[in-house]
Design a protein around this motif. Sequence first.
Motif, PDB file in Angstrom:
ATOM      1  N   GLY A   1       0.837  -1.204   0.000  1.00 14.01           N
ATOM      2  CA  GLY A   1       0.000   0.000   0.000  1.00 14.01           C
ATOM      3  C   GLY A   1       0.868   1.248   0.000  1.00 14.01           C
ATOM      4  O   GLY A   1       2.105   1.152   0.069  1.00 14.01           O
ATOM      5  N   ASP A   2       0.231   2.406  -0.127  1.00 16.48           N
ATOM      6  CA  ASP A   2       0.925   3.707  -0.142  1.00 16.48           C
ATOM      7  C   ASP A   2       1.909   3.827  -1.305  1.00 16.48           C
ATOM      8  O   ASP A   2       2.929   4.515  -1.199  1.00 16.48           O
ATOM      9  CB  ASP A   2       1.697   3.958   1.169  1.00 16.48           C
ATOM     10  CG  ASP A   2       0.812   3.807   2.376  1.00 16.48           C
ATOM     11  OD1 ASP A   2      -0.309   4.335   2.341  1.00 16.48           O
ATOM     12  OD2 ASP A   2       1.235   3.154   3.345  1.00 16.48           O
TER      13      ASP A   2
ATOM     14  N   ALA B   1      -7.225   3.824   4.605  1.00 18.59           N
ATOM     15  CA  ALA B   1      -5.979   4.199   3.924  1.00 18.59           C
ATOM     16  C   ALA B   1      -6.153   5.620   3.423  1.00 18.59           C
ATOM     17  O   ALA B   1      -7.243   6.179   3.483  1.00 18.59           O
ATOM     18  CB  ALA B   1      -5.703   3.271   2.765  1.00 18.59           C
TER      19      ALA B   1
ATOM     20  N   HIS C   1      -9.707   9.373   1.661  1.00 25.24           N
ATOM     21  CA  HIS C   1      -9.777   8.092   2.348  1.00 25.24           C
ATOM     22  C   HIS C   1     -10.805   7.169   1.709  1.00 25.24           C
ATOM     23  O   HIS C   1     -10.578   5.992   1.556  1.00 25.24           O
ATOM     24  CB  HIS C   1     -10.084   8.314   3.826  1.00 25.24           C
ATOM     25  CG  HIS C   1      -9.031   9.166   4.480  1.00 25.24           C
ATOM     26  ND1 HIS C   1      -7.725   8.768   4.564  1.00 25.24           N
ATOM     27  CD2 HIS C   1      -9.078  10.403   5.017  1.00 25.24           C
ATOM     28  CE1 HIS C   1      -7.006   9.717   5.152  1.00 25.24           C
ATOM     29  NE2 HIS C   1      -7.811  10.721   5.430  1.00 25.24           N
TER      30      HIS C   1
ATOM     31  N   THR D   1      -5.811   0.149  11.840  1.00 26.84           N
ATOM     32  CA  THR D   1      -5.948   1.606  11.909  1.00 26.84           C
ATOM     33  C   THR D   1      -7.173   1.992  12.758  1.00 26.84           C
ATOM     34  O   THR D   1      -7.495   3.162  12.886  1.00 26.84           O
ATOM     35  CB  THR D   1      -6.119   2.222  10.504  1.00 26.84           C
ATOM     36  OG1 THR D   1      -7.227   1.566   9.887  1.00 26.84           O
ATOM     37  CG2 THR D   1      -4.867   2.055   9.669  1.00 26.84           C
TER      38      THR D   1
ATOM     39  N   GLN E   1      -7.609   0.123  -3.092  1.00 28.25           N
ATOM     40  CA  GLN E   1      -6.960   0.661  -1.904  1.00 28.25           C
ATOM     41  C   GLN E   1      -5.958  -0.386  -1.424  1.00 28.25           C
ATOM     42  O   GLN E   1      -6.144  -1.577  -1.654  1.00 28.25           O
ATOM     43  CB  GLN E   1      -8.065   0.888  -0.869  1.00 28.25           C
ATOM     44  CG  GLN E   1      -7.617   1.326   0.469  1.00 28.25           C
ATOM     45  CD  GLN E   1      -8.342   0.539   1.549  1.00 28.25           C
ATOM     46  OE1 GLN E   1      -8.694  -0.608   1.379  1.00 28.25           O
ATOM     47  NE2 GLN E   1      -8.538   1.176   2.677  1.00 28.25           N
ATOM     48  N   LEU E   2      -4.873   0.058  -0.804  1.00 32.03           N
ATOM     49  CA  LEU E   2      -3.811  -0.837  -0.317  1.00 32.03           C
ATOM     50  C   LEU E   2      -3.178  -1.631  -1.465  1.00 32.03           C
ATOM     51  O   LEU E   2      -3.337  -1.258  -2.623  1.00 32.03           O
ATOM     52  CB  LEU E   2      -4.332  -1.738   0.812  1.00 32.03           C
ATOM     53  CG  LEU E   2      -4.742  -0.948   2.070  1.00 32.03           C
ATOM     54  CD1 LEU E   2      -5.519  -1.804   3.037  1.00 32.03           C
ATOM     55  CD2 LEU E   2      -3.513  -0.373   2.761  1.00 32.03           C
TER      56      LEU E   2
ATOM     57  N   THR F   1      -5.495  -6.646   4.953  1.00 31.01           N
ATOM     58  CA  THR F   1      -6.759  -5.972   5.225  1.00 31.01           C
ATOM     59  C   THR F   1      -7.852  -7.032   5.133  1.00 31.01           C
ATOM     60  O   THR F   1      -7.548  -8.223   4.944  1.00 31.01           O
ATOM     61  CB  THR F   1      -6.971  -4.787   4.260  1.00 31.01           C
ATOM     62  OG1 THR F   1      -8.040  -3.988   4.777  1.00 31.01           O
ATOM     63  CG2 THR F   1      -7.255  -5.217   2.839  1.00 31.01           C
TER      64      THR F   1
END
Length: 425
Positions: free
Chosen positions: A12-13, A39, A53, A130, A224-225, A240
């Motif tokens: 991710g990111d 995320a 998000h 998170t 996402q991720l 996740t």
Amino acid sequence: MSNCAIVGINWGDEGKGRMVDLLTENYDVVVRYQGGGNAGHTVINKFGKFALHLLPSGIFRAGVVNILGNGVALDPENLWIEMRDVMDKGISLTPDNLKISDRASLLLPWHRDLDALEEARLEDKKYGSTKQGIAPFYSDKYQKKTVLAGELFYPEKLRAHLADLLEWKNLTLTKVYGAEPYTMEKLDAWISDFCEKIKPYVCDTGSFLKEAQKSGKKILFEAQLGALRDLDYGICPYTTSSNTTATYAPIGSGLPSAKVDDIVGVVKAYSTCVGEGPFVCEMFGDEAEELRKAGFEYGAKTGRPRRVGPIDIVATHYGVEVQAATEVALTKLDVLSYMDKIPVCTKYILDGKETDRFPFPLALEIASPKIEYFEGWKCDISGVRKWEDLPHEAQEYVTFIEKQIDCPITYVSVGPERKSIIIRK
Ligand code: GDP
């Protein structure tokens, strides 16, 4: 190409938000198909800097329709807060450019509480959540113990349904965790403060997408991720709770008949990982701190310092395979400009033997990285826009990775802004 998915190849990111923001120019519809607000996709454009998000990253382009598909963890509270933030910065959000699937399940207020309570119970064995309620949400979705966004149009049925869920969930909250029970008054306030606000955007997005497909509209699927956080193919249990893979896009978007023509896998020029779990190529000490600072590696959602390391060829090759990526966008190459020698994790050493196969999750804990070094280029490349203008050492670095991961690197990103990109096709 009429359809494209933009997905993460690693933990991710990787800079997916930045790639979606760039590529939406060529698409009519952008769909987020999985995950929740746990995320953050950072997008920098003429409107400012945004950490999105839950909202799809296409919301900044006029004429693009953005959809939150049935596969997302739809948190009305956080979504409404995010929508207000974006609108305050001058972006128009209307039911014409933002549509929420009536089949998306709602993340209920107690999901966040349960996430925090369970992480606290686990103490030093925690997963590094998170605490956005994602794992409790998906567990309940698969138990059919949450509500669909479309139920907002049936207020009486919704209240009765919530009252049943409340009775059931209070058993866990009070008897398992010794926490305060929820009340119907609290849920009524949640409905009026948040659910009613997002209701005008809720519709049958499946029909909309079918029509869009029929009329030849181009659809972009946004994940996402990354692959290593995929529930089925990732580093269990530090994944996740949904499928981050491109193959899930047709299901989670609301267009099961879609064939994804192009899959852009986003890879960072080095590795980062947020939270707990094995991270074979991890750097420590000053070397890590320098890279973290150079890349400003702090979580978009949590502000947590990210763990960092050199690019991990073993994990990246695996991610490319899992995502079935047809091309790769390599981001943040500019961050490595300060290094004299650039480390690359080319293989893992497991039981005394070298391997280029990504192992079973438990074996990651005993694997160590084989590091090889490349010459650095030691100059600012953030203004480069053409492949020919990249220093020879940077070209060598990119082409080596390309060969090892067996997938063409068609984009090389050298800065966070929309235009800071080298296109190789
Ligand atoms: P995402 O969740 O995959 O969208 O990734 P994040 O937004 O969490 O992380 C990517 C970060 O890197 C953001 O702060 C971006 O603005 C930034 N970024 C993306 N591409 C580049 C790049 O090529 N160079 C630099 N210096 N920053 C980048």
